[in-house]
Design a protein around this motif. Structure first.
Motif, PDB file in Angstrom:
ATOM      1  N   UNK A 107      18.846 -13.313  -0.771  1.00 49.27           N
ATOM      2  CA  UNK A 107      18.482 -11.935  -0.217  1.00 49.27           C
ATOM      3  C   UNK A 107      17.499 -12.048   0.943  1.00 49.27           C
ATOM      4  N   UNK A 108      16.661 -12.960   0.753  1.00 46.49           N
ATOM      5  CA  UNK A 108      15.488 -13.044   2.118  1.00 46.49           C
ATOM      6  C   UNK A 108      15.961 -13.543   3.365  1.00 46.49           C
ATOM      7  N   UNK A 109      17.003 -14.671   3.389  1.00 46.69           N
ATOM      8  CA  UNK A 109      17.592 -15.017   4.443  1.00 46.69           C
ATOM      9  C   UNK A 109      18.395 -13.982   5.175  1.00 46.69           C
ATOM     10  N   UNK A 110      19.063 -13.384   4.269  1.00 51.80           N
ATOM     11  CA  UNK A 110      20.061 -12.331   4.646  1.00 51.80           C
ATOM     12  C   UNK A 110      19.298 -11.347   5.308  1.00 51.80           C
ATOM     13  N   UNK A 111      18.302 -10.630   4.696  1.00 46.30           N
ATOM     14  CA  UNK A 111      17.393  -9.347   5.083  1.00 46.30           C
ATOM     15  C   UNK A 111      16.756  -9.630   6.436  1.00 46.30           C
ATOM     16  N   UNK A 112      16.032 -10.939   6.585  1.00 45.59           N
ATOM     17  CA  UNK A 112      15.335 -11.170   7.754  1.00 45.59           C
ATOM     18  C   UNK A 112      15.998 -11.597   8.921  1.00 45.59           C
ATOM     19  N   UNK A 113      17.307 -12.351   8.903  1.00 43.21           N
ATOM     20  CA  UNK A 113      17.927 -12.534  10.107  1.00 43.21           C
ATOM     21  C   UNK A 113      18.490 -11.344  10.494  1.00 43.21           C
ATOM     22  N   UNK A 114      18.788 -10.196   9.502  1.00 34.54           N
ATOM     23  CA  UNK A 114      19.165  -8.998  10.086  1.00 34.54           C
ATOM     24  C   UNK A 114      18.058  -8.037  10.772  1.00 34.54           C
ATOM     25  N   UNK A 115      16.597  -8.309  10.131  1.00 37.16           N
ATOM     26  CA  UNK A 115      15.614  -7.727  10.895  1.00 37.16           C
ATOM     27  C   UNK A 115      15.323  -8.092  12.248  1.00 37.16           C
ATOM     28  N   UNK A 116      15.446  -9.673  12.220  1.00 37.13           N
ATOM     29  CA  UNK A 116      15.271  -9.937  13.600  1.00 37.13           C
ATOM     30  C   UNK A 116      16.241  -9.568  14.651  1.00 37.13           C
ATOM     31  N   UNK A 117      17.378  -9.231  14.133  1.00 43.28           N
ATOM     32  CA  UNK A 117      18.457  -8.753  15.202  1.00 43.28           C
ATOM     33  C   UNK A 117      19.296  -9.961  15.615  1.00 43.28           C
ATOM     34  N   UNK A 118      19.092 -11.336  14.712  1.00 40.59           N
ATOM     35  CA  UNK A 118      19.827 -12.300  15.090  1.00 40.59           C
ATOM     36  C   UNK A 118      21.240 -12.230  14.663  1.00 40.59           C
ATOM     37  N   UNK A 119      21.494 -11.672  13.417  1.00 39.19           N
ATOM     38  CA  UNK A 119      22.908 -11.482  12.765  1.00 39.19           C
ATOM     39  C   UNK A 119      22.820  -9.866  12.518  1.00 39.19           C
ATOM     40  N   UNK A 120      24.142  -9.164  12.636  1.00 36.58           N
ATOM     41  CA  UNK A 120      24.417  -8.090  11.818  1.00 36.58           C
ATOM     42  C   UNK A 120      25.531  -8.211  11.045  1.00 36.58           C
ATOM     43  N   UNK A 121      25.068  -8.312   9.807  1.00 40.41           N
ATOM     44  CA  UNK A 121      26.171  -8.760   8.540  1.00 40.41           C
ATOM     45  C   UNK A 121      25.800  -7.642   7.475  1.00 40.41           C
ATOM     46  N   UNK A 122      26.750  -7.545   6.469  1.00 39.34           N
ATOM     47  CA  UNK A 122      26.630  -6.436   5.421  1.00 39.34           C
ATOM     48  C   UNK A 122      26.054  -7.346   4.144  1.00 39.34           C
TER      49      UNK A 122
END
Ligand code: SF4
Length: 218
Positions: free
Chosen positions: A147-162
Motif C-alpha cells: 500500500x505504501x508503494x502504491x500510494x506514494x507512486x500515485x502521489x508523486x504523479x509517477x503512475x496513475x493506477x487503481x
C-alpha cells in the motif's frame, strides 16, 4: 498510465540519504543473515499487517522450534498459534502455515518455488509476499508493491493506477531495473514516517519540489 518525464533517478538520489538512517524492514534483515527460503517465506507471511518489532520477536521464538518444513508439519496447531501470537491475523496465519507443507509436497516436490506465479499458489502468499520472497530468498528481480508503494507512486504523479497489483504491473514496464530491489524499502520507510496515508508531512519531505502531491489536501 504514467508520467514519462517524472525524474525517478533524482527521486531515488534525494531519498537515499534519508533511507540510510532508517532500519531495513525485518524480512530484508533476515535475508542478510540467513538466505534460507523457508525462513524468509515464513517471516514474510508473518510480517504482513504486523509491525517489525512484533515480527522480529515472534520469528526468533518460532524458529527455535520450527526450523524447516518437516517441523512445521509436525508442530501441533495449538502450539503454532501460541508461537506466532500476537502477529496480525495470527489464527488465520496458523491455519495457512499448517497447510503449507502439504501444498509444497503436492505441487513443488517439497521445495519452495522462486517464480511469482508459483509462489502465489502457496497459502497466505499474495503478490507482495511472492515478490519479496523471490527477491530476498533467491536474489531474482522482483518489485514488492504494497500500500505504501502504491500510494506514494500515485502521489508523486509517477503512475496513475487503481490498486497495488496494477501499480506492480506498470512499474515492471517503466521502473529502471536498478531501482527494483530498493523501491519497497525506500517507500515503506518514507510511508511510515513522512508520506503517511493521512496528513503526509510534505514540508519536511525531501521530495517536496518534485512531487505532484496528487490528492494531497495541503
Ligand atoms: S511531498 Fe508530500 S505527498 Fe509527496 S512524497 Fe513527500 S510527503 Fe508524500
Amino acid at each position: 498510465m504514467h508520467n514519462k518525464i517524472f525524474p525517478i533517478a533524482k527521486t531515488f538520489a534525494l531519498l537515499k540519504p534519508f533511507i540510510n538512517t532508517s532500519k531495513a524492514p525485518v524480512v530484508e534483515f533476515i535475508a542478510l543473515q540467513d538466505k534460507d527460503p523457508f525462513k524468509i517465506l515464513i517471516a514474510t507471511i508473518l510480517s504482513s499487517r504486523t509491525n517489525d518489532t512484533t515480527t522480529t520477536k515472534v520469528i526468533q521464538r518460532l524458529f527455535k522450534v520450527v526450523k524447516n518444513i518437516s517441523s512445521l508439519e509436525t508442530v501441533p496447531h495449538d502450539e503454532l498459534e501460541k508461537l506466532i501470537f500476537p502477529v496480525g491475523f495470527y489464527k488465520q496465519k496458523a491455519i495457512q502455515l499448517k497447510k503449507l507443507p502439504l501444498v509444497l509436497k503436492n505441487n513443488f516436490n517439497g521445495i519452495i518455488p522462486d517464480e511469482i506465479d508459483q509462489l502465489i499458489k502457496l497459502p497466505g502468499v499474495g503478490r507482495k509476499t511472492a515478490n519479496l520472497v523471490r527477491w530476498a530468498a533467491f536474489g531474482k528481480p522482483a518489485i514488492c508493491v504494497d500500500v505504501h508503494v502504491h500510494r506514494i507512486c500515485n502521489r508523486w504523479g509517477y503512475v496513475k493506477t487503481k490498486d497495488p497489483e496494477e501499480t506492480e504491473m506498470l512499474l515492471r514496464e517503466i521502473l529502471p531495473r536498478q531501482y527494483w530491489p530498493f523501491i519497497n524499502h525506500y517507500l515503506v520507510s518514507l510511508g511510515q514516517t513522512i508520506c503517511k496515508p493521512r496528513n503526509p508531512k510534505c514540508k519536511t519531505c525531501p521530495l517536496i519540489d518534485i512531487c505532484a502531491k496528487i490528492k494531497v489536501n495541503h
